[in-house]
Every structure is written in structure tokens, then in C-alpha cells.
Write a protein that holds these residues in place. Structure first.
Motif, mmCIF file in Angstrom:
data_model
loop_
_atom_site.group_PDB
_atom_site.id
_atom_site.type_symbol
_atom_site.label_atom_id
_atom_site.label_comp_id
_atom_site.label_asym_id
_atom_site.label_seq_id
_atom_site.Cartn_x
_atom_site.Cartn_y
_atom_site.Cartn_z
ATOM 1 N N LEU A 29 0.835 -1.193 0.000
ATOM 2 C CA LEU A 29 0.000 0.000 0.000
ATOM 3 C C LEU A 29 0.872 1.247 0.000
ATOM 4 C CD1 LEU A 29 -2.508 -1.144 2.752
ATOM 5 C CD2 LEU A 29 -2.861 -1.174 0.290
ATOM 6 N N ASP A 30 0.531 2.181 -0.831
ATOM 7 C CA ASP A 30 1.205 3.468 -0.869
ATOM 8 C C ASP A 30 0.911 4.215 0.431
ATOM 9 O OD1 ASP A 30 0.857 6.538 -1.723
ATOM 10 O OD2 ASP A 30 2.352 5.580 -3.013
ATOM 11 N N GLU A 31 1.900 4.918 0.970
ATOM 12 C CA GLU A 31 1.705 5.630 2.238
ATOM 13 C C GLU A 31 0.555 6.634 2.157
ATOM 14 O OE1 GLU A 31 4.042 8.416 5.477
ATOM 15 O OE2 GLU A 31 5.156 7.588 3.795
ATOM 16 N N ALA A 32 0.406 7.296 1.038
ATOM 17 C CA ALA A 32 -0.687 8.254 0.884
ATOM 18 C C ALA A 32 -2.043 7.565 1.008
ATOM 19 C CB ALA A 32 -0.579 8.970 -0.455
ATOM 20 N N THR A 33 -2.120 6.333 0.525
ATOM 21 C CA THR A 33 -3.352 5.552 0.652
ATOM 22 C C THR A 33 -3.663 5.282 2.116
ATOM 23 O OG1 THR A 33 -2.929 4.504 -1.469
ATOM 24 C CG2 THR A 33 -4.486 3.405 -0.035
ATOM 25 N N LEU A 34 -2.639 4.977 2.888
ATOM 26 C CA LEU A 34 -2.832 4.711 4.315
ATOM 27 C C LEU A 34 -3.256 5.961 5.069
ATOM 28 C CD1 LEU A 34 0.244 2.449 5.012
ATOM 29 C CD2 LEU A 34 -2.155 1.736 4.887
ATOM 30 N N ARG A 35 -2.773 7.105 4.664
ATOM 31 C CA ARG A 35 -3.028 8.361 5.377
ATOM 32 C C ARG A 35 -4.291 9.084 4.925
ATOM 33 N NH1 ARG A 35 1.326 10.578 8.264
ATOM 34 N NH2 ARG A 35 3.216 9.346 8.097
ATOM 35 N N ARG A 36 -4.858 8.701 3.800
ATOM 36 C CA ARG A 36 -6.032 9.389 3.257
ATOM 37 C C ARG A 36 -7.211 9.238 4.223
ATOM 38 N NH1 ARG A 36 -5.735 7.328 -1.545
ATOM 39 N NH2 ARG A 36 -4.441 9.023 -2.275
ATOM 40 N N PRO A 37 -7.741 10.354 4.752
ATOM 41 C CA PRO A 37 -8.788 10.278 5.780
ATOM 42 C C PRO A 37 -10.198 10.089 5.216
ATOM 43 C CG PRO A 37 -8.175 12.558 5.438
ATOM 44 C CD PRO A 37 -7.284 11.724 4.531
ATOM 45 N N LEU A 38 -10.346 9.196 4.279
ATOM 46 C CA LEU A 38 -11.655 8.926 3.682
ATOM 47 C C LEU A 38 -12.639 8.473 4.757
ATOM 48 C CD1 LEU A 38 -13.262 8.636 1.037
ATOM 49 C CD2 LEU A 38 -12.486 6.273 0.953
ATOM 50 N N GLY A 39 -13.733 9.190 4.895
ATOM 51 C CA GLY A 39 -14.732 8.843 5.902
ATOM 52 C C GLY A 39 -14.534 9.577 7.213
ATOM 53 N N GLY A 40 -13.414 10.293 7.349
ATOM 54 C CA GLY A 40 -13.155 11.049 8.571
ATOM 55 C C GLY A 40 -12.021 10.449 9.387
#
Length: 88
Positions: free
Chosen positions: A61-72
Motif C-alpha cells: 500500500l502506498d503511504e498516501a493511501t494509508l493516510r487518506r482520511p476517507l470517511g473522517g
């Protein structure tokens, strides 16, 4: 099986909240019934982790994917906790 994700968390790694937020972003939007059906189907696929012997799965997983606050922020926190829980 191996998978690489650079935008969204792979379906087998998703929490129900994350899947719901992801499907809710779809345009044109799903109807409430379709949204619930898609989320339920996504969660049903998680039974793969209950198999014996356990499957050998690899996810990058790309780090940006892990950090993306989708849903809050709380969805993000629970998603990260979930990933830590299934990683070991």
C-alpha cells in the motif's frame, strides 16, 4: 495472491466504515439499498481470513493511501488499527 494499491485500500483489507465511505463517494450515487448490498458483499469476502490453512496474501500500500482520511479521522484510525490487527 498479491496486490498493490496506490489509491484505495484493497477490498480484503477494508473495514465496513471505509467500504461504506468509498461506495458513498461513487457518482452517480448508489441507491441506499445498492449501497448496503455492495458493503455487505465486500464484508462477506472477508471470510477468506477464516480459512484453514490461512491464505498467503501480500498487499503493498502506498503511504498516501494509508493516510487518506476517507470517511473522517475516526474511520482512518479504526482502519489503521484494523490493518495492524490483521497484519500479524
Amino acid at each position: 495472491m498479491g496486490a498493490y494499491g496506490s489509491h484505495d485500500i484493497h477490498g480484503l483489507l477494508q473495514t465496513e466504515e471505509y467500504a461504506r465511505a468509498l461506495f458513498d463517494m461513487r457518482r452517480p450515487a448508489y441507491s441506499k439499498d445498492d449501497l448496503e448490498r455492495h458493503v455487505a458483499a465486500r464484508m462477506a469476502r472477508l471470510e477468506i481470513f477464516e480459512r484453514t490453512p490461512a491464505p498467503a496474501l501480500t498487499f503493498v500500500l502506498d503511504e498516501a493511501t494509508l493516510r487518506r482520511p476517507l470517511g473522517g479521522r475516526m474511520v482512518l484510525r479504526r482502519r489503521l488499527e484494523h490493518l495492524l490487527g490483521i497484519a500479524g
